[in-house]
Design a protein around this motif. Structure first.
Motif, PDB file in Angstrom:
ATOM      1  N   PHE A  55       0.792  -1.231   0.000  1.00  0.00           N
ATOM      2  CA  PHE A  55       0.000   0.000   0.000  1.00  0.00           C
ATOM      3  C   PHE A  55       0.824   1.281   0.000  1.00  0.00           C
ATOM      4  CE2 PHE A  55       0.409  -1.402   4.440  1.00  0.00           C
ATOM      5  CZ  PHE A  55       0.942  -0.268   5.037  1.00  0.00           C
ATOM      6  N   SER A  56       2.109   1.213   0.378  1.00  0.00           N
ATOM      7  CA  SER A  56       2.935   2.414   0.356  1.00  0.00           C
ATOM      8  C   SER A  56       4.386   2.019   0.559  1.00  0.00           C
ATOM      9  CB  SER A  56       2.488   3.421   1.431  1.00  0.00           C
ATOM     10  OG  SER A  56       3.124   4.674   1.257  1.00  0.00           O
ATOM     11  N   ASN A  57       5.221   3.029   0.810  1.00  0.00           N
ATOM     12  CA  ASN A  57       6.656   2.823   0.964  1.00  0.00           C
ATOM     13  C   ASN A  57       7.184   3.916   1.890  1.00  0.00           C
ATOM     14  OD1 ASN A  57       9.631   3.040   0.199  1.00  0.00           O
ATOM     15  ND2 ASN A  57       9.022   1.317  -1.090  1.00  0.00           N
ATOM     16  N   TYR A  58       8.144   3.574   2.734  1.00  0.00           N
ATOM     17  CA  TYR A  58       8.687   4.570   3.653  1.00  0.00           C
ATOM     18  C   TYR A  58       9.484   5.660   2.925  1.00  0.00           C
ATOM     19  CZ  TYR A  58       7.435   2.380   8.114  1.00  0.00           C
ATOM     20  OH  TYR A  58       6.752   1.897   9.209  1.00  0.00           O
ATOM     21  N   SER A  59       9.862   5.384   1.683  1.00  0.00           N
ATOM     22  CA  SER A  59      10.655   6.357   0.931  1.00  0.00           C
ATOM     23  C   SER A  59       9.855   6.849  -0.272  1.00  0.00           C
ATOM     24  CB  SER A  59      11.968   5.718   0.461  1.00  0.00           C
ATOM     25  OG  SER A  59      12.727   6.618  -0.313  1.00  0.00           O
ATOM     26  N   ILE A  60       8.974   7.808  -0.036  1.00  0.00           N
ATOM     27  CA  ILE A  60       8.163   8.379  -1.119  1.00  0.00           C
ATOM     28  C   ILE A  60       8.738   9.742  -1.480  1.00  0.00           C
ATOM     29  CG2 ILE A  60       5.885   9.235  -1.794  1.00  0.00           C
ATOM     30  CD1 ILE A  60       5.775   6.288  -1.512  1.00  0.00           C
ATOM     31  N   VAL A  61       9.368   9.819  -2.646  1.00  0.00           N
ATOM     32  CA  VAL A  61       9.909  11.086  -3.137  1.00  0.00           C
ATOM     33  C   VAL A  61       9.558  11.235  -4.613  1.00  0.00           C
ATOM     34  CG1 VAL A  61      11.817  11.171  -1.488  1.00  0.00           C
ATOM     35  CG2 VAL A  61      12.144  10.026  -3.688  1.00  0.00           C
ATOM     36  N   ALA A  62       9.666  12.456  -5.116  1.00  0.00           N
ATOM     37  CA  ALA A  62       9.276  12.724  -6.504  1.00  0.00           C
ATOM     38  C   ALA A  62      10.099  11.912  -7.495  1.00  0.00           C
ATOM     39  CB  ALA A  62       9.417  14.219  -6.796  1.00  0.00           C
ATOM     40  N   ARG A  79       2.127  16.800   0.856  1.00  0.00           N
ATOM     41  CA  ARG A  79       0.978  17.106   1.707  1.00  0.00           C
ATOM     42  C   ARG A  79       0.362  15.846   2.310  1.00  0.00           C
ATOM     43  NH1 ARG A  79      -2.676  19.980  -2.325  1.00  0.00           N
ATOM     44  NH2 ARG A  79      -4.123  20.121  -0.564  1.00  0.00           N
ATOM     45  N   TYR A  80       0.465  14.723   1.607  1.00  0.00           N
ATOM     46  CA  TYR A  80      -0.106  13.480   2.130  1.00  0.00           C
ATOM     47  C   TYR A  80       0.971  12.402   2.021  1.00  0.00           C
ATOM     48  CZ  TYR A  80      -3.493   9.885   3.329  1.00  0.00           C
ATOM     49  OH  TYR A  80      -4.172   8.857   3.967  1.00  0.00           O
ATOM     50  N   GLY A  81       1.642  12.148   3.129  1.00  0.00           N
ATOM     51  CA  GLY A  81       2.747  11.206   3.145  1.00  0.00           C
ATOM     52  C   GLY A  81       2.366   9.843   3.686  1.00  0.00           C
ATOM     53  N   VAL A  82       3.346   8.978   3.791  1.00  0.00           N
ATOM     54  CA  VAL A  82       3.107   7.605   4.216  1.00  0.00           C
ATOM     55  C   VAL A  82       2.527   7.539   5.632  1.00  0.00           C
ATOM     56  CG1 VAL A  82       5.525   7.364   4.934  1.00  0.00           C
ATOM     57  CG2 VAL A  82       4.155   5.320   4.527  1.00  0.00           C
ATOM     58  N   TYR A  83       2.976   8.425   6.519  1.00  0.00           N
ATOM     59  CA  TYR A  83       2.488   8.362   7.899  1.00  0.00           C
ATOM     60  C   TYR A  83       1.037   8.823   8.008  1.00  0.00           C
ATOM     61  CZ  TYR A  83       7.272   7.346   9.121  1.00  0.00           C
ATOM     62  OH  TYR A  83       8.510   6.737   9.209  1.00  0.00           O
ATOM     63  N   ASP A  84       0.606   9.649   7.067  1.00  0.00           N
ATOM     64  CA  ASP A  84      -0.805  10.041   7.035  1.00  0.00           C
ATOM     65  C   ASP A  84      -1.679   8.823   6.739  1.00  0.00           C
ATOM     66  OD1 ASP A  84      -0.572  12.968   7.386  1.00  0.00           O
ATOM     67  OD2 ASP A  84       0.502  12.856   5.489  1.00  0.00           O
ATOM     68  N   TYR A  90      -3.847   2.441  11.657  1.00  0.00           N
ATOM     69  CA  TYR A  90      -3.887   2.342  13.116  1.00  0.00           C
ATOM     70  C   TYR A  90      -5.329   2.460  13.625  1.00  0.00           C
ATOM     71  CZ  TYR A  90       1.185   3.098  12.974  1.00  0.00           C
ATOM     72  OH  TYR A  90       2.534   2.996  12.725  1.00  0.00           O
ATOM     73  N   LYS A  91      -6.065   3.380  13.032  1.00  0.00           N
ATOM     74  CA  LYS A  91      -7.459   3.592  13.438  1.00  0.00           C
ATOM     75  C   LYS A  91      -8.287   2.321  13.272  1.00  0.00           C
ATOM     76  CE  LYS A  91     -11.556   6.328  12.160  1.00  0.00           C
ATOM     77  NZ  LYS A  91     -12.072   7.397  11.251  1.00  0.00           N
ATOM     78  N   HIS A  92      -7.994   1.546  12.220  1.00  0.00           N
ATOM     79  CA  HIS A  92      -8.774   0.343  11.922  1.00  0.00           C
ATOM     80  C   HIS A  92      -8.060  -0.936  12.374  1.00  0.00           C
ATOM     81  CE1 HIS A  92     -12.034   2.121   9.386  1.00  0.00           C
ATOM     82  NE2 HIS A  92     -11.166   3.115   9.338  1.00  0.00           N
ATOM     83  N   ASP A  93      -7.013  -0.784  13.167  1.00  0.00           N
ATOM     84  CA  ASP A  93      -6.274  -1.940  13.709  1.00  0.00           C
ATOM     85  C   ASP A  93      -5.807  -2.902  12.626  1.00  0.00           C
ATOM     86  OD1 ASP A  93      -6.519  -1.140  16.413  1.00  0.00           O
ATOM     87  OD2 ASP A  93      -8.583  -1.896  16.449  1.00  0.00           O
ATOM     88  N   ILE A  94      -5.286  -2.344  11.550  1.00  0.00           N
ATOM     89  CA  ILE A  94      -4.768  -3.174  10.458  1.00  0.00           C
ATOM     90  C   ILE A  94      -3.259  -3.312  10.621  1.00  0.00           C
ATOM     91  CG2 ILE A  94      -4.445  -3.357   7.956  1.00  0.00           C
ATOM     92  CD1 ILE A  94      -7.071  -1.837   7.615  1.00  0.00           C
ATOM     93  N   ALA A 384      -2.179   7.198  -5.562  1.00  0.00           N
ATOM     94  CA  ALA A 384      -3.646   7.185  -5.530  1.00  0.00           C
ATOM     95  C   ALA A 384      -4.157   7.818  -4.238  1.00  0.00           C
ATOM     96  CB  ALA A 384      -4.165   5.756  -5.671  1.00  0.00           C
ATOM     97  N   TRP A 385      -3.568   7.420  -3.093  1.00  0.00           N
ATOM     98  CA  TRP A 385      -4.015   7.990  -1.813  1.00  0.00           C
ATOM     99  C   TRP A 385      -3.780   9.501  -1.789  1.00  0.00           C
ATOM    100  CZ3 TRP A 385      -6.126   3.709  -1.340  1.00  0.00           C
ATOM    101  CH2 TRP A 385      -5.486   2.494  -1.140  1.00  0.00           C
ATOM    102  N   ALA A 386      -2.584   9.927  -2.195  1.00  0.00           N
ATOM    103  CA  ALA A 386      -2.224  11.343  -2.094  1.00  0.00           C
ATOM    104  C   ALA A 386      -3.057  12.217  -3.025  1.00  0.00           C
ATOM    105  CB  ALA A 386      -0.736  11.518  -2.396  1.00  0.00           C
ATOM    106  N   SER A 387      -3.213  11.793  -4.279  1.00  0.00           N
ATOM    107  CA  SER A 387      -3.985  12.606  -5.229  1.00  0.00           C
ATOM    108  C   SER A 387      -5.457  12.611  -4.849  1.00  0.00           C
ATOM    109  CB  SER A 387      -3.788  12.086  -6.662  1.00  0.00           C
ATOM    110  OG  SER A 387      -4.188  10.723  -6.780  1.00  0.00           O
ATOM    111  N   GLY A 388      -5.982  11.471  -4.369  1.00  0.00           N
ATOM    112  CA  GLY A 388      -7.373  11.408  -3.934  1.00  0.00           C
ATOM    113  C   GLY A 388      -7.616  12.296  -2.723  1.00  0.00           C
TER     114      GLY A 388
END
Length: 395
Positions: A55-62, A79-84, A90-94, A384-388
């Motif tokens: 679903f993501s990566n700790y190293s998200i850069v352009a 504006r919307y990074g991996v920790y977001d 965490y909220k959904h205990d996944i 997808a997460w960031a643009s959405g």
């Protein structure tokens, strides 16, 4: 008008970017409708990561993205990074785990991510309609979507339809058609993150290596990727090859180092001093499978010669052939085996902050339908997460 339902926002596409946009817009008390031609939301999410969802990566850069405009993705991923996104998990205990190259996967299944997004949408009243076939889209004061005798209207229309890659799970080019309907430019598309196929001359020599995997370094022009290469019946695949396929174009030559972790020339020269009676084929087989040795070294020419019987120049030639294998693929496997699509809606006609069309007020494009293609390793889902999320803030 009869059979008309009004919304604030209509999103076409119930995939990663569309569902993210929907839940964020819903949190702003916007009345949101999501439409999808499939009978199941998030099908590409479900297929991601072998069912574990990368679903993501700790190293998200352009620099992890390819686009005609290399700066376009910077605002959204800042504006919307991996920790977001991790906050949602965490909220959904996944539960999730980090794998090689900082890739993030669910420890459970991809379905957890889809269910999380659907739960978030449900909590804020997002309406989702599946198995819908859009007959027509019009725009005057509002956007009107015509489906089976019913009209849905909204002041904002979001195109989150994905690309034409992976048609077996329902991918279509409708997003490009909508862009062209509104006179927006579409960059020509080609398969990305896909296997490469041999030319006939290489097939005869290499098809017997099918099923063998090696850790290699693959270079195309100045771009280098390290990782596994898998020989297939038709060509080469594996993570390193899928990565380079985003950059490879017809006619380009690849340079592949089959033994990137050792200096083979130095190693062979050391053996020549320490084990002069050893056969060269035996020594090479310590580092490469015997079939690979046969595919890259003319064993008939050297016969059963010991390493002491071979000149230094010949040993250097062998080392160079293995460290710098030049391969010019015939092409790629195609959209059926491509994980993503390179190209798409021209981002120069899109706001990098809101994802709204520059020329068409109220029309937004997010996710893979855009000319933004990520590396293998969670980068495309994160896009997808960031643009959405960014579009969801303003639609």
């Amino acid at each position: 008008m009869k059979n008309t339902t009004d919304f604030d926002v209509i999103i076409i596409g119930a995939g990663a970017s569309g569902l993210m946009c929907a839940l964020v817009a819903g949190q702003r008390a916007r009345r949101v409708l999501v439409l999808d031609h499939s009978g199941r939301p998030g099908r590409k999410i479900l297929a991601s990561g072998g069912g574990k969802c990368n679903f993501s990566n700790y190293s998200i850069v352009a620099g992890n993205y390819i686009s005609q405009n290399e700066h376009f993705c910077k605002s959204a991923i800042k504006r919307y990074g991996v920790y977001d996104f991790l906050e949602l998990l965490y909220k959904h205990d996944i539960a999730f785990e980090e794998r090689e190259n900082e890739q993030l996967f669910c420890t459970g299944s991809s379905a957890q991510i889809v269910n999380m997004l659907l739960d978030e949408c449900k909590q804020v009243g997002v309406e989702i309609k599946l198995n819908t076939k859009i007959e027509e889209i019009r725009h005057s004061q509002h956007y009107s979507i015509y489906i089976s005798g019913h009209t849905y209207t909204a002041e904002s229309l979001v195109i989150a339809t994905g690309s034409i890659a992976y048609p077996q799970i329902g991918a279509t080019g409708i997003g490009y058609e909508i862009a062209r309907q509104f006179d927006m430019s579409v960059i020509s598309t080609r398969p990305g993150l896909t296997p490469l196929i041999y030319k006939k001359r290489d097939y005869k020599r290499l098809h017997a290596l099918s099923g063998i995997s090696l850790d290699v370094s693959v270079q195309c022009k100045k771009n280098v990727f390290n990782g596994a290469l898998l020989f297939t019946h038709r060509g080469i695949s594996g993570p390193a090859v899928l990565q380079i396929s985003n950059l490879w174009q017809e006619g380009m030559m690849l340079s592949i180092n089959l033994l990137p972790k050792i200096d083979l020339k130095e190693t062979l020269m050391n053996y020549k001093s320490s084990q002069p009676r050893s056969e060269i084929r035996t020594l090479l087989s310590k580092y490469l499978p015997k079939k690979v040795v046969s595919g890259f070294v003319d064993l008939q020419e050297i016969g059963r010669k010991t390493i002491s019987e071979l000149t230094d120049a010949y040993l250097e030639e062998i080392a160079n052939g293995i460290h710098n294998w030049h391969l010019q693929p015939a092409g790629v496997e195609g959209f059926e085996k491509a994980e993503i699509c390179v190209g798409g809606v021209d981002v120069n006609g899109i706001s990098s902050k809101t994802f709204e069309s520059v020329s068409e007020k109220g029309l937004y494009f997010i996710g893979e339908v855009l000319d933004v293609s990520g590396w293998l390793g969670g980068y495309n889902l994160h896009w997808a997460w960031a643009s959405g999320w960014c579009a969801g803030q303003v639609v």
